[in-house]
Design an enzyme around this catalytic site. Structure first.
Site, PDB file in Angstrom:
ATOM      1  CG  ASP A  80      -2.202  -0.790   0.959  1.00 59.82           C
ATOM      2  OD1 ASP A  80      -2.162  -1.700   0.118  1.00 59.82           O
ATOM      3  OD2 ASP A  80      -3.224  -0.509   1.594  1.00 59.82           O
ATOM      4  CB  CYS A 121       1.540  -5.936   3.762  1.00 59.03           C
ATOM      5  SG  CYS A 121       3.282  -5.732   4.234  1.00 59.03           S
ATOM      6  CG  ASP A 122      -1.735  -2.161   4.740  1.00 60.00           C
ATOM      7  OD1 ASP A 122      -0.689  -2.551   5.287  1.00 60.00           O
ATOM      8  OD2 ASP A 122      -2.061  -0.967   4.695  1.00 60.00           O
ATOM      9  CB  CYS A 194       4.889   0.113   7.910  1.00 62.68           C
ATOM     10  SG  CYS A 194       5.436   0.216   6.189  1.00 62.68           S
ATOM     11  CB  SER A 472      -2.627   5.094   5.542  1.00 69.56           C
ATOM     12  OG  SER A 472      -1.581   4.520   6.284  1.00 69.56           O
TER      13      SER A 472
END
Length: 569
Positions: A80, A121-122, A194, A472
């Site tokens: 993302d 991840c997302d 992240c 986000s």
């Protein structure tokens, strides 16, 4: 076993011949063992997934040692951060559905007995969760692990959001090009999702609360040797789950979703978690009402504030005891968690976390001394959002918990970003970004560019942003998203004009457009949604199938059990 349909009997001789050709079958005894699918998501361009080709090896070895036969396959993974602030972001949320469908396809086509999901991840985490409850075979999650926080030249911890906000600071003349380059070079020091309480880490933590991941899944760093032990445990445990026939829908119940939301609001998770948990509920055949999030948030204290809400990062949560410590602290107050829910440990949630305590109250507060008596997420309703909108209250400064201001309206994220960085937004404004919802975007783009620009330009504590798009997990400030109905569906957000007054109260849970009903009716009668030209391929199909954000932006018709089979209030 499911796999007997591809390996048992004279008629399956061709199937066995093909299986031998893979090199995975070592001897005849392997045909008597459970076949375990390992859904990997390795991708070299995604830092949270670039190490997963090596990461998976210990898992496969552990499955073998426990008496299973591991078969690895890969699904897609989209970063993302790299997809942010350009047309590629339109593919981010739709990729969740592709992940779910691809895992379903591989497992159903090859009749596996169990499933290990390796996301990070997302959109990969929720996509695999959706597949897990849809397939309903024994499943366990083990993520790739979070990234270590970077360090600025002055020693302070930084992360990817520091770089996004640095762009606004550079445009405002607060830092120079050299400072921005130093941020860029130091913020992301290596593999992992992240480093803050952004969407990826939020979802990996919630996997523990849902009961589908082992303790440590959400917080042990990607580079920490302890993740090796977690992987081996997962490889052994999946074989045990197959023996016990413990399936995702035995674990992901309405009460387990309540637990996930309780952890979410206690840790101030990403607003995207609401979207994804609603989607998982839909796939499990549970009609989970959006308004229930407020009930849970109202009774659940905030125990952590992690980046972007503070300078703390996931590694600090891990050092303080991890998700188990947060859940353990919550368990000490009756009524916050459903402690009888099953987990992939083979124990109940209460048995798993009941004795775990915070090792550092500066990071994870006790339930009697919380950062806030209520949780860090809120669903808003009102004339501007009849079907709901969401906000991360944990990342809103006190003076912006209530606000009224004039609307400055943009029909795309790009227009809004240009205006913010161009100095056209002033203190007190309410930036409105519309036609960025699931259908209108299409693809429900994240608004990290404009929200980070507001912070960098010094407007993050005096300007609100309202959108039918989403944010986000790194967004901070008075940023209200997922406004439903979206503009493309003719929702009230489509009718706003520059200068209209917008009012919200985050404590009361209201979001109002202060325009007379007669005027809104006249605008509605004259409204025609703009046509998006040149839409082809997957996104053209997505627009026709996507449901509103208020039920998770899943694709219609809903998969899994029929919608409405299990209503939850």
């Amino acid at each position: 076993m499911n796999s007997e349909v591809i390996k048992k009997g004279v008629e399956r001789a061709p199937h066995r011949s093909l299986l031998r050709a893979t090199g995975i079958i070592k001897d005849e005894a392997d045909f008597q063992k459970p076949f375990v699918a390992i859904a990997n998501s390795f991708a070299e361009i995604v830092p949270g997934h670039a190490h997963l080709n090596e990461f998976v090896k210990e898992i496969k070895e552990a499955v073998r040692e426990a008496g299973g036969v591991p078969f690895e396959f890969n699904t897609l993974a989209l970063c993302d951060g790299i997809a942010m602030n350009h047309p590629g972001m339109r593919y981010s949320l739709p990729s969740r559905e592709l992940v779910a469908d691809s895992v379903e396809t591989m497992v159903q086509g090859h009749r596996f007995d169990g499933l290990i999901c390796i996301p990070n991840c997302d959109k990969i985490v929720p996509g695999m969760l959706m597949a897990a409850v849809r397939l309903n075979i024994p499943t366990i999650f083990v993520s790739g692990g979070p990234m270590k926080a970077g360090r600025a030249k002055d020693g302070r911890p930084i992360d990817l959001i520091s770089v996004f906000e640095g762009i606004g600071a550079f445009r405002a003349g607060k830092i120079d090009a050299g400072d921005l380059l130093e941020l860029e070079q130091a913020a992301c020091p290596g593999y992992g999702s992240c480093a803050g309480m952004f969407t990826a880490n939020s979802m990996n933590c919630l996997c523990e609360a849902l009961g589908l991941a082992l303790p440590g899944n959400g917080t042990i760093l990607a580079v920490d040797p302890r993740r090796s032990e977690l992987k081996k445990w997962a490889g052994r445990q999946i074989v045990e789950l197959i023996k016990r026939d413990l399936r995702p829908r035995d674990i992901v119940t309405p009460e387990a979703i309540d637990n996930a939301f309780a952890l979410d609001v206690a840790m101030g998770g990403s607003t995207n978690t609401i979207l994804h948990l609603l989607a998982v509920a839909q796939e499990a055949g549970i009609n989970y009402p959006l308004k229930r999030v407020n009930l849970i948030s109202a009774r659940t204290p905030t125990l952590c504030k992690i980046s972007p809400a503070s300078s703390l990062h996931i590694e600090d949560v891990d050092r303080a005891g991890g998700v188990s410590a947060v859940l353990g602290e919550l368990s000490r107050k009756p009524g916050l968690l459903n402690l009888d829910c099953l987990t992939v440990t083979g124990e109940t949630l209460g048995e798993t976390v009941g004795q775990v305590q915070s090792l550092d109250p500066r990071v994870i507060r006790g339930v009697e001394e919380p950062l806030s008596p209520v949780g860090g997420l809120k669903v808003l309703f009102g004339s501007l959002a009849p079907e709901g909108a969401v906000v991360k209250t944990a990342a809103v400064v006190p003076q912006m918990m209530r606000h009224q201001g004039p609307a400055v309206v943009f029909n795309s994220e790009a227009e809004a970003s240009a205006a913010i960085l161009g100095g056209r937004i002033k203190h007190g404004d309410v930036v409105v970004i519309r036609f960025e919802g699931p259908k209108g975007g299409p693809g429900f783009m994240e608004m990290l560019g404009p929200t980070a620009a507001l912070v960098g330009m010094g407007l993050g504590e005096s300007v609100a942003l309202v959108t039918d798009g989403r944010f986000s997990g790194g967004t901070r400030g008075a940023c209200i998203g997922h406004v439903c109905p979206e503009a493309a569906s003719g929702g009230p957000i489509a009718l706003i004009k520059d200068g209209d007054l917008i009012s919200y109260d985050l404590e009361a849970g209201t979001l109002e457009l202060l325009v007379p009903q007669e005027e809104l009716a006249a605008r509605k009668a004259a409204f025609t949604p703009p046509l998006r030209q040149g839409l082809t391929g997957w996104l053209a199909r997505y627009v026709q199938m996507v449901a509103p954000a208020s039920i998770g932006a899943v694709l219609r018709p809903a998969c899994g059990r029929p919608p409405g089979e299990q209503d939850y209030e």
